[in-house]
Write a protein that holds these residues in place. Sequence first.
Motif, mmCIF file in Angstrom:
data_model
loop_
_atom_site.group_PDB
_atom_site.id
_atom_site.type_symbol
_atom_site.label_atom_id
_atom_site.label_comp_id
_atom_site.label_asym_id
_atom_site.label_seq_id
_atom_site.Cartn_x
_atom_site.Cartn_y
_atom_site.Cartn_z
ATOM 1 N N ASP A 63 0.820 -1.214 0.000
ATOM 2 C CA ASP A 63 0.000 0.000 0.000
ATOM 3 C C ASP A 63 0.853 1.263 0.000
ATOM 4 O OD1 ASP A 63 -2.212 -1.603 -0.125
ATOM 5 O OD2 ASP A 63 -2.977 -1.100 1.877
ATOM 6 N N ASN A 67 0.430 4.101 -2.808
ATOM 7 C CA ASN A 67 0.204 5.501 -2.442
ATOM 8 C C ASN A 67 1.278 6.411 -3.032
ATOM 9 O OD1 ASN A 67 -2.200 5.895 -0.940
ATOM 10 N ND2 ASN A 67 -1.272 4.871 0.809
ATOM 11 N N LYS A 68 2.500 5.940 -3.010
ATOM 12 C CA LYS A 68 3.622 6.747 -3.497
ATOM 13 C C LYS A 68 3.539 7.014 -4.999
ATOM 14 C CE LYS A 68 8.705 6.704 -3.522
ATOM 15 N NZ LYS A 68 9.907 5.950 -3.088
ATOM 16 N N SER A 70 0.759 6.492 -7.186
ATOM 17 C CA SER A 70 -0.524 6.819 -7.814
ATOM 18 C C SER A 70 -0.741 8.318 -7.689
ATOM 19 C CB SER A 70 -1.665 6.048 -7.161
ATOM 20 O OG SER A 70 -1.720 6.323 -5.785
ATOM 21 N N LYS A 74 -5.288 8.635 -3.284
ATOM 22 C CA LYS A 74 -4.965 7.893 -2.065
ATOM 23 C C LYS A 74 -5.547 6.502 -2.238
ATOM 24 C CE LYS A 74 -4.848 11.780 1.063
ATOM 25 N NZ LYS A 74 -5.351 12.366 2.297
ATOM 26 N N ILE A 75 -4.890 5.533 -1.660
ATOM 27 C CA ILE A 75 -5.345 4.148 -1.825
ATOM 28 C C ILE A 75 -6.777 3.967 -1.320
ATOM 29 C CG2 ILE A 75 -4.415 3.201 0.313
ATOM 30 C CD1 ILE A 75 -3.513 0.826 -1.637
ATOM 31 N N SER A 76 -7.145 4.691 -0.286
ATOM 32 C CA SER A 76 -8.497 4.568 0.274
ATOM 33 C C SER A 76 -9.574 5.087 -0.681
ATOM 34 C CB SER A 76 -8.586 5.309 1.606
ATOM 35 O OG SER A 76 -8.328 6.693 1.414
ATOM 36 N N ARG A 83 -7.707 -1.240 -6.870
ATOM 37 C CA ARG A 83 -6.785 -1.296 -5.722
ATOM 38 C C ARG A 83 -6.305 -2.728 -5.485
ATOM 39 N NH1 ARG A 83 -9.794 1.350 -1.498
ATOM 40 N NH2 ARG A 83 -11.080 -0.488 -1.143
#
Length: 138
Positions: A63, A67-68, A70, A74-76, A83
């Motif tokens: 994750d 996150n870094k 994308s 945000k991954i959420s 995802r």
Amino acid sequence: MGDRRQARELALQALFFFDMDKSDPEQSFEVFCANNEEKLTQGVKPFFLDLVKGVLENSAQIDALLNKYSKNWKISRMPVVDRNIMRVATFEFIKCTDIPPSVTINEAVEIGKNYGTRDSGSFINGVLDRIRSLEGFT
């Protein structure tokens, strides 16, 4: 469909189920496997288990990479399908060194086209290609 593709698709489905279920992951895993017993053939099950357990065990590292790399996501906030496809692929980059990263990306993009939205393939390709090239997975 080959055994590895089937394992990847089932891993996506299991991880999606875990994301949505929010109960005990071990219990969810048992339920998922029981409900998909006929699909978890002798050729599919070992790779499926490696992928699911590997993603769960390495989720913090995976994750963090997503996150870094994308941009503006945000991954959420990512679509759940995208995802989890990228989680499986990122795990393959990290731990499945016998699989060329280009194969991993191609498989992820194709699965994204089948299970995601109209934009999933290009989104998945962009994020995974940045991870592959900037983290040095070759």
